[in-house]
Design a protein around this motif. Structure first.
Motif, PDB file in Angstrom:
ATOM      1  N   ASN A  40      57.233  -6.015 -14.636  1.00 29.46           N
ATOM      2  CA  ASN A  40      56.428  -5.563 -13.558  1.00 29.46           C
ATOM      3  C   ASN A  40      56.218  -3.997 -13.473  1.00 29.46           C
ATOM      4  OD1 ASN A  40      55.789  -7.679 -11.214  1.00 29.46           O
ATOM      5  ND2 ASN A  40      57.855  -8.096 -11.723  1.00 29.46           N
ATOM      6  N   THR A 127      53.984 -12.071  -3.849  1.00 27.26           N
ATOM      7  CA  THR A 127      53.012 -10.993  -3.352  1.00 27.26           C
ATOM      8  C   THR A 127      51.669 -11.396  -2.975  1.00 27.26           C
ATOM      9  OG1 THR A 127      54.218  -9.735  -4.836  1.00 27.26           O
ATOM     10  CG2 THR A 127      52.219  -8.744  -4.101  1.00 27.26           C
ATOM     11  N   GLY A 152      48.851  -9.911 -13.157  1.00 26.02           N
ATOM     12  CA  GLY A 152      49.451 -10.990 -12.602  1.00 26.02           C
ATOM     13  C   GLY A 152      49.237 -11.164 -11.252  1.00 26.02           C
ATOM     14  N   SER A 174      37.992  -4.146 -17.508  1.00 28.51           N
ATOM     15  CA  SER A 174      37.647  -4.901 -18.711  1.00 28.51           C
ATOM     16  C   SER A 174      36.864  -6.213 -18.520  1.00 28.51           C
ATOM     17  CB  SER A 174      39.059  -5.355 -19.649  1.00 28.51           C
ATOM     18  OG  SER A 174      39.939  -4.103 -19.078  1.00 28.51           O
TER      19      SER A 174
HETATM   20  N1  LIG Z   1      53.585  -4.124  -2.840  1.00 28.05           N
HETATM   21  C1  LIG Z   1      54.416  -4.988  -3.589  1.00 28.05           C
HETATM   22  O1  LIG Z   1      54.892  -5.542  -3.154  1.00 28.05           O
HETATM   23  C2  LIG Z   1      53.812  -5.190  -5.178  1.00 28.05           C
HETATM   24  C3  LIG Z   1      54.353  -6.396  -5.787  1.00 28.05           C
HETATM   25  C4  LIG Z   1      53.916  -6.797  -6.933  1.00 28.05           C
HETATM   26  C5  LIG Z   1      53.111  -5.852  -7.502  1.00 28.05           C
HETATM   27  N2  LIG Z   1      52.454  -4.691  -6.835  1.00 28.05           N
HETATM   28  C6  LIG Z   1      51.516  -3.795  -7.626  1.00 28.05           C
HETATM   29  O2  LIG Z   1      50.224  -4.452  -7.644  1.00 28.05           O
HETATM   30  C7  LIG Z   1      49.674  -4.070  -8.739  1.00 28.05           C
HETATM   31  C8  LIG Z   1      49.110  -5.358  -9.741  1.00 28.05           C
HETATM   32  O3  LIG Z   1      50.573  -5.650 -10.276  1.00 28.05           O
HETATM   33  P1  LIG Z   1      50.607  -6.531 -11.510  1.00 28.05           P
HETATM   34  O4  LIG Z   1      51.963  -6.731 -11.738  1.00 28.05           O
HETATM   35  O5  LIG Z   1      49.560  -7.838 -11.151  1.00 28.05           O
HETATM   36  O6  LIG Z   1      49.710  -5.588 -12.728  1.00 28.05           O
HETATM   37  P2  LIG Z   1      49.340  -5.826 -14.083  1.00 28.05           P
HETATM   38  O7  LIG Z   1      49.249  -7.254 -14.618  1.00 28.05           O
HETATM   39  O8  LIG Z   1      50.136  -4.872 -14.957  1.00 28.05           O
HETATM   40  O9  LIG Z   1      47.746  -5.495 -14.018  1.00 28.05           O
HETATM   41  C9  LIG Z   1      47.344  -4.242 -13.579  1.00 28.05           C
HETATM   42  C10 LIG Z   1      45.860  -4.295 -14.137  1.00 28.05           C
HETATM   43  O10 LIG Z   1      45.500  -3.012 -13.090  1.00 28.05           O
HETATM   44  C11 LIG Z   1      44.231  -2.465 -13.797  1.00 28.05           C
HETATM   45  N3  LIG Z   1      44.566  -0.966 -13.834  1.00 28.05           N
HETATM   46  C12 LIG Z   1      45.396  -0.382 -14.359  1.00 28.05           C
HETATM   47  N4  LIG Z   1      45.177   1.162 -14.069  1.00 28.05           N
HETATM   48  C13 LIG Z   1      44.055   1.219 -13.513  1.00 28.05           C
HETATM   49  C14 LIG Z   1      43.381   2.150 -12.828  1.00 28.05           C
HETATM   50  N5  LIG Z   1      43.766   3.625 -12.955  1.00 28.05           N
HETATM   51  N6  LIG Z   1      42.300   1.732 -12.218  1.00 28.05           N
HETATM   52  C15 LIG Z   1      41.865   0.603 -12.111  1.00 28.05           C
HETATM   53  N7  LIG Z   1      42.501  -0.453 -12.548  1.00 28.05           N
HETATM   54  C16 LIG Z   1      43.553  -0.283 -13.212  1.00 28.05           C
HETATM   55  C17 LIG Z   1      44.448  -3.050 -15.290  1.00 28.05           C
HETATM   56  O11 LIG Z   1      43.370  -3.827 -15.549  1.00 28.05           O
HETATM   57  P3  LIG Z   1      42.026  -3.552 -15.897  1.00 28.05           P
HETATM   58  O12 LIG Z   1      42.087  -2.319 -16.819  1.00 28.05           O
HETATM   59  O13 LIG Z   1      41.193  -4.650 -16.355  1.00 28.05           O
HETATM   60  O14 LIG Z   1      40.991  -3.352 -14.714  1.00 28.05           O
HETATM   61  C18 LIG Z   1      45.681  -3.583 -15.321  1.00 28.05           C
HETATM   62  O15 LIG Z   1      45.730  -4.613 -16.336  1.00 28.05           O
HETATM   63  C19 LIG Z   1      50.432  -2.800  -9.360  1.00 28.05           C
HETATM   64  O16 LIG Z   1      50.005  -1.586  -8.919  1.00 28.05           O
HETATM   65  C20 LIG Z   1      51.883  -3.028  -8.831  1.00 28.05           C
HETATM   66  O17 LIG Z   1      52.501  -1.999  -8.802  1.00 28.05           O
HETATM   67  C21 LIG Z   1      52.854  -4.322  -5.682  1.00 28.05           C
END
Ligand SMILES: NC(=O)c1ccc[n+]([C@@H]2O[C@H](COP(=O)([O-])OP(=O)(O)OC[C@H]3O[C@@H](n4cnc5c(N)ncnc54)[C@H](OP(=O)(O)O)[C@@H]3O)[C@@H](O)[C@H]2O)c1
Length: 329
Positions: A40, A127, A152, A174
């Motif tokens: 993560n 989540t 994810g 993307s």
């Molecule tokens: N609050 C909670 O409890 C919790 C739990 C789980 C995850 N999260 C958060 O939820 C988010 C998604 O998690 P994930 O694990 O699913 O992420 P992930 O699979 O790593 O995917 C994140 C995607 O966000 C996009 N991204 C990255 N930087 C960016 C930017 N500066 N501006 C716009 N888009 C951007 C990218 O896709 P593109 O380049 O294609 O746009 C990247 O592939 C993360 O921020 C994570 O920390 C929070």
């Protein structure tokens, strides 16, 4: 046991696989032989020294989700038996061969899922379900916009929204990644490769100018004010992440006029009672969908524990569609 260990700042590699003492379960806990563990964004932050583990998690072993077998029961644990296949979310320590966790935060892995698939489930699906259903109260027939839709959490949210009869739309920087989300049920998506300008027209086109009912905002920053502009009256925005920045300027009159709700959420910092509740909802409402094949995890890549540095680099690359998983072999 072998465990991925955060070495901390000071030059050199930030992570190494080390032999460390195995943990032992206390009353109400179980010892799990971890077969695979999902990666993560929080692991990237923690390994860079920015997101320290809470007091109830190992300080230097990352990992917020796992799938594995129960190998020891702490005193008083009656709901599980040795050998049960389980998965769940923890506050840290999952990227190791053995893990101690509370027995009531676990769920049973459906038979159709292998270890690496199962390890790609907990954080994303817990989540997404908690944010969309329990907090935003998404209802059948409503329209939900999911930013970073091929992430994810995003791909889990698309499938859960579809499964409950809601209509998911999405964004990605993307364009290629939108195809993956469409294949899983996203109605339509918009590529934001050059900024947020296309968002308003896209949502207006999808909704006849009405706006979406819910936004699942996984990126924050300027996405948040832009999202408020595309919400319908009484719309709800769930802020889940801040990849695009931790501050934004919001036009408060938009919030007032349209009676919007903005809500932030995090899993890791919740007290045990709330984590147990979230796990119960996951087991009752999401695991049956996984067992039936209605929703399924998307695994981008699997790396052995020894190749954790490559796995972390892959996640940081933003090329990922779905989840990166470490296999314990
Ligand atoms: N609050 C909670 O409890 C919790 C739990 C789980 C995850 N999260 C958060 O939820 C988010 C998604 O998690 P994930 O694990 O699913 O992420 P992930 O699979 O790593 O995917 C994140 C995607 O966000 C996009 N991204 C990255 N930087 C960016 C930017 N500066 N501006 C716009 N888009 C951007 C990218 O896709 P593109 O380049 O294609 O746009 C990247 O592939 C993360 O921020 C994570 O920390 C929070």
């Amino acid at each position: 046991m072998r465990a991925l260990t955060i070495l901390g700042p000071g030059g050199g590699e930030p992570l190494a696989v080390r032999d460390v003492a195995a943990p032992a379960p206390s009353a109400g806990e179980v010892l799990v032989q971890v077969r695979a563990a999902g990666l993560n964004r929080a692991d990237l932050l923690q390994s860079a020294g920015h997101y320290p583990a809470p007091p109830d998690a190992p300080a230097d072993i990352p990992g917020l989700e796992f799938a594995g077998e129960i190998v020891r029961l702490g005193a008083g644990v009656r709901e599980w038996a040795l050998g049960d296949r389980v998965f769940g979310v923890v506050a840290g320590g999952a990227q190791a061969e053995l893990l101690v966790t509370h027995a009531r935060t676990l769920a049973r892995v459906p038979e159709r899922l292998g270890w690496t698939e199962a390890a790609a489930v907990p954080e994303a699906f817990v989540t997404a379900y908690d944010a969309l259903v329990d907090q935003a109260e998404l209802r059948p027939g409503e329209l939900v916009l999911i930013h970073a839709v091929a992430s994810g959490v995003g791909l889990a949210a698309v499938q859960l929204a579809r499964a409950m009869g809601a209509l998911p739309f999405g964004t990605s920087r993307s364009p290629d990644k939108l195809a993956a989300a469409r294949a899983l049920g996203m109605v339509d998506g918009v590529a934001l490769a050059d900024g947020l300008t296309p968002l308003a027209d896209a949502v207006s086109g999808w909704t006849g100018g009405r706006g979406v009912d819910v936004v699942l905002d996984l990126v924050g920053g300027d996405y948040l004010p832009a999202s408020l502009e595309v919400l319908a009256t009484r719309g709800r925005l769930m802020l889940v992440g801040s990849l695009a920045g931790r501050s934004a300027t919001v036009d408060l009159s938009t919030l007032l006029r349209r009676r919007l709700t903005v809500r932030g959420t995090v899993l890791r910092a919740r007290p045990l009672e709330e984590k147990i509740l979230v796990a119960r909802h996951f087991a009752a409402h999401v695991v049956p969908l996984l067992a039936a094949g209605t929703v399924h995890p998307v695994v981008d890549a699997v790396f052995p524990l020894e190749a954790a540095a490559e796995a972390y680099a892959r996640l940081a690359s933003n090329r990922v569609v779905g989840k990166v998983v470490l296999s314990m072999g």
